[in-house]
Design a protein around this motif. Structure first.
Motif, mmCIF file in Angstrom:
data_model
loop_
_atom_site.group_PDB
_atom_site.id
_atom_site.type_symbol
_atom_site.label_atom_id
_atom_site.label_comp_id
_atom_site.label_asym_id
_atom_site.label_seq_id
_atom_site.Cartn_x
_atom_site.Cartn_y
_atom_site.Cartn_z
ATOM 1 N N LEU A 256 -6.329 0.094 -12.002
ATOM 2 C CA LEU A 256 -6.252 0.509 -13.405
ATOM 3 C C LEU A 256 -6.458 -0.708 -14.299
ATOM 4 N N GLY A 257 -7.289 -0.540 -15.302
ATOM 5 C CA GLY A 257 -7.655 -1.650 -16.162
ATOM 6 C C GLY A 257 -8.973 -2.268 -15.785
ATOM 7 N N LEU A 258 -9.478 -1.957 -14.582
ATOM 8 C CA LEU A 258 -10.766 -2.486 -14.122
ATOM 9 C C LEU A 258 -11.708 -1.381 -13.666
ATOM 10 N N MET A 259 -11.292 -0.126 -13.799
ATOM 11 C CA MET A 259 -12.087 0.979 -13.256
ATOM 12 C C MET A 259 -13.445 1.106 -13.923
ATOM 13 N N ASP A 260 -13.562 0.647 -15.183
ATOM 14 C CA ASP A 260 -14.841 0.764 -15.878
ATOM 15 C C ASP A 260 -15.880 -0.229 -15.361
ATOM 16 N N LEU A 261 -15.479 -1.129 -14.451
ATOM 17 C CA LEU A 261 -16.416 -2.101 -13.890
ATOM 18 C C LEU A 261 -17.161 -1.549 -12.679
ATOM 19 N N SER A 262 -16.785 -0.368 -12.230
ATOM 20 C CA SER A 262 -17.422 0.210 -11.041
ATOM 21 C C SER A 262 -17.798 1.662 -11.325
ATOM 22 N N GLY A 263 -18.484 2.250 -10.367
ATOM 23 C CA GLY A 263 -18.843 3.662 -10.499
ATOM 24 C C GLY A 263 -17.673 4.543 -10.122
ATOM 25 N N TRP A 264 -16.878 4.947 -11.088
ATOM 26 C CA TRP A 264 -15.682 5.752 -10.851
ATOM 27 C C TRP A 264 -16.089 7.155 -10.446
ATOM 28 N N THR A 265 -15.651 7.575 -9.252
ATOM 29 C CA THR A 265 -16.021 8.900 -8.756
ATOM 30 C C THR A 265 -14.955 9.939 -9.077
ATOM 31 N N GLY A 266 -13.689 9.538 -9.057
ATOM 32 C CA GLY A 266 -12.607 10.466 -9.380
ATOM 33 C C GLY A 266 -12.359 11.512 -8.313
ATOM 34 N N CYS A 267 -12.876 11.291 -7.110
ATOM 35 C CA CYS A 267 -12.718 12.288 -6.045
ATOM 36 C C CYS A 267 -11.595 11.886 -5.087
ATOM 37 N N PRO A 268 -10.554 12.682 -4.983
ATOM 38 C CA PRO A 268 -9.491 12.365 -4.024
ATOM 39 C C PRO A 268 -9.937 12.664 -2.605
ATOM 40 N N GLN A 269 -9.286 12.024 -1.657
ATOM 41 C CA GLN A 269 -9.548 12.278 -0.244
ATOM 42 C C GLN A 269 -8.367 13.046 0.334
ATOM 43 N N THR A 270 -8.658 13.989 1.213
ATOM 44 C CA THR A 270 -7.643 14.882 1.754
ATOM 45 C C THR A 270 -7.240 14.450 3.162
ATOM 46 N N PHE A 271 -5.930 14.485 3.419
ATOM 47 C CA PHE A 271 -5.376 14.140 4.728
ATOM 48 C C PHE A 271 -4.360 15.210 5.122
ATOM 49 N N ALA A 272 -4.178 15.386 6.409
ATOM 50 C CA ALA A 272 -3.163 16.318 6.901
ATOM 51 C C ALA A 272 -1.768 15.751 6.631
ATOM 52 N N PHE A 273 -0.854 16.636 6.252
ATOM 53 C CA PHE A 273 0.542 16.267 6.025
ATOM 54 C C PHE A 273 1.407 17.387 6.568
ATOM 55 N N PRO A 274 1.566 17.442 7.898
ATOM 56 C CA PRO A 274 2.204 18.598 8.547
ATOM 57 C C PRO A 274 3.725 18.568 8.397
ATOM 58 N N PRO A 275 4.376 19.687 8.654
ATOM 59 C CA PRO A 275 5.848 19.712 8.675
ATOM 60 C C PRO A 275 6.390 18.698 9.680
ATOM 61 N N GLY A 276 7.466 18.025 9.304
ATOM 62 C CA GLY A 276 8.042 16.986 10.138
ATOM 63 C C GLY A 276 7.489 15.605 9.873
ATOM 64 N N ALA A 277 6.409 15.510 9.079
ATOM 65 C CA ALA A 277 5.803 14.214 8.786
ATOM 66 C C ALA A 277 6.484 13.575 7.575
ATOM 67 N N GLN A 278 6.377 12.250 7.501
ATOM 68 C CA GLN A 278 6.864 11.506 6.352
ATOM 69 C C GLN A 278 5.758 10.584 5.854
ATOM 70 N N LEU A 279 5.742 10.392 4.548
ATOM 71 C CA LEU A 279 4.738 9.542 3.912
ATOM 72 C C LEU A 279 5.451 8.391 3.221
ATOM 73 N N LEU A 280 4.993 7.163 3.496
ATOM 74 C CA LEU A 280 5.579 5.955 2.923
ATOM 75 C C LEU A 280 4.578 5.294 1.994
ATOM 76 N N LEU A 281 4.981 5.108 0.743
ATOM 77 C CA LEU A 281 4.198 4.375 -0.238
ATOM 78 C C LEU A 281 4.988 3.129 -0.618
ATOM 79 N N TYR A 282 4.302 2.014 -0.793
ATOM 80 C CA TYR A 282 4.992 0.739 -0.992
ATOM 81 C C TYR A 282 4.091 -0.198 -1.788
ATOM 82 N N THR A 283 4.675 -1.268 -2.319
ATOM 83 C CA THR A 283 3.906 -2.289 -3.021
ATOM 84 C C THR A 283 3.700 -3.492 -2.104
ATOM 85 N N ASP A 284 2.972 -4.495 -2.591
ATOM 86 C CA ASP A 284 2.592 -5.601 -1.713
ATOM 87 C C ASP A 284 3.746 -6.536 -1.381
ATOM 88 N N GLY A 285 4.932 -6.297 -1.960
ATOM 89 C CA GLY A 285 6.093 -7.040 -1.499
ATOM 90 C C GLY A 285 6.399 -6.761 -0.047
#
Length: 348
Positions: A256-285
């Motif tokens: 964010l803040g640099l997106m205008d420097l590239s060809g922004w497609t705006g298309c999300p990518q889809t992944f399976a997220f089945p019951p029993g699964a967990q998703l971890l999001l984190y920062t570079d720390g």
């Protein structure tokens, strides 16, 4: 111990030898680490030892012994002054750290424990710095389009980074409710960052940006998630029974803040997220944490083949593993967000 050593050496050596440093050092060493009373008692002990050299054990008092006593007396007084200065500084740092923590929590509040069909947990672990407020952020919103997640990291620290965090989170909370497409939501975030940079009069706009992950978990089956990665470390999927693996998008975008420097497609990518699964999001720390050899921490390796009862347990384990890996020292803040799809939930 130093004082006793000084007394012993003074008793068995010729009068012309001086051991003043052994009497001066204890109050100086005590000043920054002990209480005022402890420093006072240490200074009094050193002065008492120096006085013993003056008034006992000699046929005649020498000028050298008097100089030793006066030196110890002066240094002990300075040690008390140093102790007071250090104590006041510590109080100021503690107060500033408390204010910073309050500001951080008000800007980046804890998400609810449940959003739609998902269990949610979050952690914010500051690095070992005194008063700097970090630029890490996370948010969870239950919307008409599903549960939407945001994790990001604004470049920089301090008030400027906090202001940018506030702008991004405010925009996300509003736009997530009304923008049907995930790409349009990201465009709204980009526009908000650009407005903030113009309003602030950034000297070098390309030096102000924020990496981010934007995730949507739809309400209805099939059990999947949609992901847009804006220059951020990839999320980690723990499928529950299978190996942990990163969700690497084939079309990563600029932050964010640099997106205008590239060809922004705006298309999300889809992944399976089945019951029993967990998703971890984190920062570079997390991803840039290093051990004593300079090797980066790998969340997938640390958590692979592990089974967790929920996102709270997952984050507890992750924080423990990172601190163990780094020897308890963090070079950067960690913002962690984990969501789990319970096995008993088949709807959306």
């Amino acid at each position: 111990m130093l004082i006793l050593t000084g007394l012993a050496l003074s008793a068995v050596t010729p009068p012309h030898l001086t051991f003043t440093p052994l009497f001066v050092a204890p109050p100086v060493l005590a000043a920054p680490v002990m209480s005022f009373r402890g420093t006072l008692y240490t200074g009094l002990a050193a002065m008492l030892a120096a006085a013993l050299l003056v008034f006992t054990g000699r046929a005649a008092v020498t000028g050298q012994e008097i100089v030793t006593f006066l030196t110890v007396f002066t240094v002990s007084g300075l040690a008390l002054l140093i102790n007071r200065v250090v104590a006041q500084r510590d109080q100021w740092v503690a107060s500033a750290r408390g204010v910073a923590e309050i500001v951080q929590r008000s800007v980046v509040p804890e998400p609810p424990g449940r959003a739609g069909p998902l269990l949610v947990a979050a952690r914010y672990r500051a690095a070992q710095r005194d008063t700097l407020i970090g630029g890490d952020l996370y948010a969870v919103r239950e919307t008409p389009f599903g549960v939407r997640l945001l994790v990001g990291d604004v470049r920089g620290k301090g008030l400027g980074a906090t202001e940018m965090v506030s702008v991004i989170l405010g925009t996300f909370r509003e736009a997530a409710e009304y923008e049907e497409e995930l790409g349009t939501l990201c465009t709204r975030l980009q526009a908000a960052v650009d407005r903030e940079k113009r309003a602030r009069g950034a000297i070098d706009p390309q030096e102000e940006f924020a990496t981010a992950l934007v995730v949507e978990v739809p309400r209805a089956p099939p059990h999947e998630l949609r992901l847009i990665n804006l220059g951020h470390p990839p999320p980690l999927l723990l499928p529950g029974g299978g190996p942990a693996h990163y969700l690497e998008v084939t079309d990563p975008q600029l932050p964010l803040g640099l997106m205008d420097l590239s060809g922004w497609t705006g298309c999300p990518q889809t992944f399976a997220f089945p019951p029993g699964a967990q998703l971890l999001l984190y920062t570079d720390g997390v991803s840039e944490a290093r051990d004593g050899r300079g090797v980066f921490f790998d969340p997938a390796y640390a958590l692979d083949a592990e089974t967790f009862r929920g996102p709270e347990e997952l984050l507890d384990r992750l924080v423990t593993e990172v601190l163990r890996y780094t020897g308890g020292r963090l070079n950067d803040d960690m913002a962690l967000l984990a969501v789990a799809r319970p096995t008993g939930n088949h709807g959306g």
